[in-house]
Design a protein around this motif. Structure first.
Motif, short mmCIF file in Angstrom:
data_model
loop_
_atom_site.label_atom_id
_atom_site.label_comp_id
_atom_site.label_asym_id
_atom_site.label_seq_id
_atom_site.Cartn_x
_atom_site.Cartn_y
_atom_site.Cartn_z
N SER A 22 0.83 -1.21 0.00
CA SER A 22 0.00 0.00 0.00
C SER A 22 0.86 1.26 0.00
CB SER A 22 -0.92 0.00 1.23
OG SER A 22 -0.15 0.17 2.40
N GLU A 23 0.20 2.39 -0.25
CA GLU A 23 0.89 3.65 -0.38
C GLU A 23 1.52 4.10 0.94
OE1 GLU A 23 -0.02 7.83 -2.65
OE2 GLU A 23 -1.64 6.77 -1.66
N SER A 24 0.99 3.64 2.07
CA SER A 24 1.49 4.06 3.37
C SER A 24 2.85 3.46 3.67
CB SER A 24 0.50 3.67 4.46
OG SER A 24 0.40 2.26 4.53
N GLU A 25 3.26 2.46 2.93
CA GLU A 25 4.56 1.84 3.16
C GLU A 25 5.63 2.57 2.37
OE1 GLU A 25 2.75 -2.62 3.86
OE2 GLU A 25 3.22 -1.89 1.86
N PHE A 26 6.88 2.47 2.85
CA PHE A 26 7.89 3.33 2.27
C PHE A 26 9.27 2.70 2.39
CE2 PHE A 26 9.41 4.45 6.44
CZ PHE A 26 8.27 4.31 7.22
N PHE A 27 10.18 3.19 1.56
CA PHE A 27 11.60 2.87 1.65
C PHE A 27 12.30 3.96 2.44
CE2 PHE A 27 10.44 0.52 -2.19
CZ PHE A 27 11.12 -0.67 -2.00
N SER A 28 13.45 3.62 3.01
CA SER A 28 14.32 4.63 3.59
C SER A 28 15.77 4.34 3.22
CB SER A 28 14.16 4.72 5.10
OG SER A 28 14.64 3.54 5.74
N PHE A 29 16.54 5.41 3.15
CA PHE A 29 17.95 5.34 2.78
C PHE A 29 18.73 6.08 3.86
CE2 PHE A 29 21.59 7.29 0.53
CZ PHE A 29 22.19 6.15 0.02
N THR A 30 19.69 5.39 4.51
CA THR A 30 20.38 5.96 5.68
C THR A 30 21.89 5.97 5.47
OG1 THR A 30 18.65 5.07 7.12
CG2 THR A 30 20.68 5.78 8.17
N LEU A 31 22.51 7.08 5.85
CA LEU A 31 23.97 7.21 5.85
C LEU A 31 24.43 7.40 7.29
CD1 LEU A 31 24.38 9.73 2.88
CD2 LEU A 31 24.74 7.25 2.81
N LYS A 32 25.47 6.66 7.70
CA LYS A 32 25.98 6.74 9.06
C LYS A 32 27.49 6.92 9.06
CE LYS A 32 22.52 3.63 11.15
NZ LYS A 32 22.36 2.36 11.89
N GLN A 33 27.98 7.65 10.04
CA GLN A 33 29.42 7.71 10.30
C GLN A 33 29.62 7.63 11.80
OE1 GLN A 33 32.07 9.92 7.92
NE2 GLN A 33 33.30 10.65 9.63
N GLY A 34 30.57 6.78 12.23
CA GLY A 34 30.75 6.58 13.64
C GLY A 34 32.15 6.17 14.03
N VAL A 35 32.26 5.68 15.27
CA VAL A 35 33.53 5.32 15.87
C VAL A 35 33.42 3.91 16.45
CG1 VAL A 35 35.21 5.87 17.67
CG2 VAL A 35 34.08 7.71 16.42
N VAL A 36 34.44 3.09 16.21
CA VAL A 36 34.52 1.72 16.75
C VAL A 36 35.22 1.76 18.11
CG1 VAL A 36 35.37 -0.62 16.37
CG2 VAL A 36 34.66 0.80 14.41
N GLN A 37 34.65 1.10 19.09
CA GLN A 37 35.26 1.00 20.42
C GLN A 37 35.36 -0.48 20.80
OE1 GLN A 37 33.16 3.02 23.56
NE2 GLN A 37 34.62 2.40 25.13
N ASP A 38 36.58 -1.03 20.71
CA ASP A 38 36.82 -2.42 21.09
C ASP A 38 36.69 -2.53 22.61
OD1 ASP A 38 37.67 -5.04 21.44
OD2 ASP A 38 39.29 -4.86 19.99
N LEU A 39 35.94 -3.54 23.06
CA LEU A 39 35.64 -3.70 24.48
C LEU A 39 36.64 -4.62 25.17
CD1 LEU A 39 31.77 -4.12 24.21
CD2 LEU A 39 33.04 -2.05 24.83
N TYR A 40 36.92 -4.32 26.43
CA TYR A 40 37.83 -5.14 27.23
C TYR A 40 37.05 -6.19 28.00
CZ TYR A 40 40.91 -6.60 31.01
OH TYR A 40 41.64 -7.35 31.89
N PHE A 41 37.47 -7.46 27.88
CA PHE A 41 36.92 -8.56 28.66
C PHE A 41 38.08 -9.31 29.31
CE2 PHE A 41 33.41 -7.71 25.81
CZ PHE A 41 32.29 -7.94 26.60
N ASN A 42 38.17 -9.26 30.64
CA ASN A 42 39.32 -9.91 31.29
C ASN A 42 39.31 -11.42 31.15
OD1 ASN A 42 37.28 -10.58 33.05
ND2 ASN A 42 38.05 -9.35 34.76
N LYS A 43 38.17 -12.01 30.80
CA LYS A 43 38.15 -13.46 30.59
C LYS A 43 38.95 -13.86 29.35
CE LYS A 43 33.79 -13.55 27.99
NZ LYS A 43 32.43 -14.13 27.92
N TYR A 44 39.26 -12.87 28.48
CA TYR A 44 40.05 -13.15 27.29
C TYR A 44 41.53 -12.85 27.50
CZ TYR A 44 35.54 -13.37 24.89
OH TYR A 44 34.27 -13.68 24.49
#
Length: 219
Positions: A22-44
């Motif tokens: 139906s007409e009420s449905e739609f597409f979307s197009f998204t652009l993102k820019q971010g930062v990666v943060q590696d997590l610390y786990f002492n079990k590793y």
């Protein structure tokens, strides 16, 4: 390779299923820019001298950049599915070693909104399953000697929460936070046979909504 093929085939059939909505449905197009943060786990931690590698809080943003593009189709006002392609770099460190990583991913995504797109403010919960390819290098911190290189493909899953606000008609600004788990221990440049590596991506984005036409008939 098999997972890439499965993702492409799934997206193809998903796109075909969009016709006739139906007409009420739609597409979307998204652009993102971010930062990666590696997590610390002492079990590793391998031992007292070589702990799990993680991203420093004061690390340069240029060491951990991430960019992504997404295409979604909303089958209900509160539910959408789509696909995304992202590329990033990551860096982690401990007291002895550090690693650098460049990676890319193809992802299938599902999103649930707590309110429909007409609201000025929205909260979204999303999940994703990716085929991720990476090239990771491990170095000695003291003299930058290369210790190991790993280049692999791996499965990755993600859970995230987004806050969106309407800028103008059919355009949203987005704040995103996502927890990512790579089901392979080589992401940080060394494989100790742990089950996974984890990181968070924090990003900003802009989303464009594209209403679909009312009917498309396939002969």
């Amino acid at each position: 390779m098999k997972l890439y093929i499965a993702l492409v085939v799934s997206l193809f059939f998903f796109t075909l299923s969009a016709f006739g909505q139906s007409e009420s449905e739609f597409f979307s197009f998204t652009l993102k820019q971010g930062v990666v943060q590696d997590l610390y786990f002492n079990k590793y931690d391998k031992d007292l001298f070589s702990g799990d590698l993680y991203s420093e809080n004061n690390a340069p943003i240029s060491d951990n950049l991430y960019r992504k593009v997404e295409i979604d189709y909303c089958i209900f006002p509160f539910l959408s599915f789509g696909a995304g392609y992202g590329k990033g770099i990551a860096k982690g460190i401990n007291t002895v070693e550090y690693y650098t990583n460049s990676f890319s991913e193809l992802e299938l995504i599902g999103k649930i909104r707590l309110s429909n797109k007409e609201r000025v403010f929205n909260i979204e919960f999303e999940g994703g399953l990716s085929s991720l390819g990476y090239n990771s290098k491990r170095f000695m911190l003291s003299d930058n000697v290369l210790l190991n290189t790993i280049e692999r493909n791996a499965v990755k899953w993600r859970l995230g929460i987004n806050m969106t606000t309407r800028i103008c008609k059919e355009i949203d600004f987005i704040l995103c936070t996502g927890f990512n788990r790579v089901m392979d221990d080589g992401f940080d440049g060394w494989d100790y046979h742990a089950p996974s590596d984890e990181y968070i991506i924090k990003s900003l984005g802009i989303r464009f909504y594209i209403p679909t036409i009312k009917k498309i008939i396939i002969p």
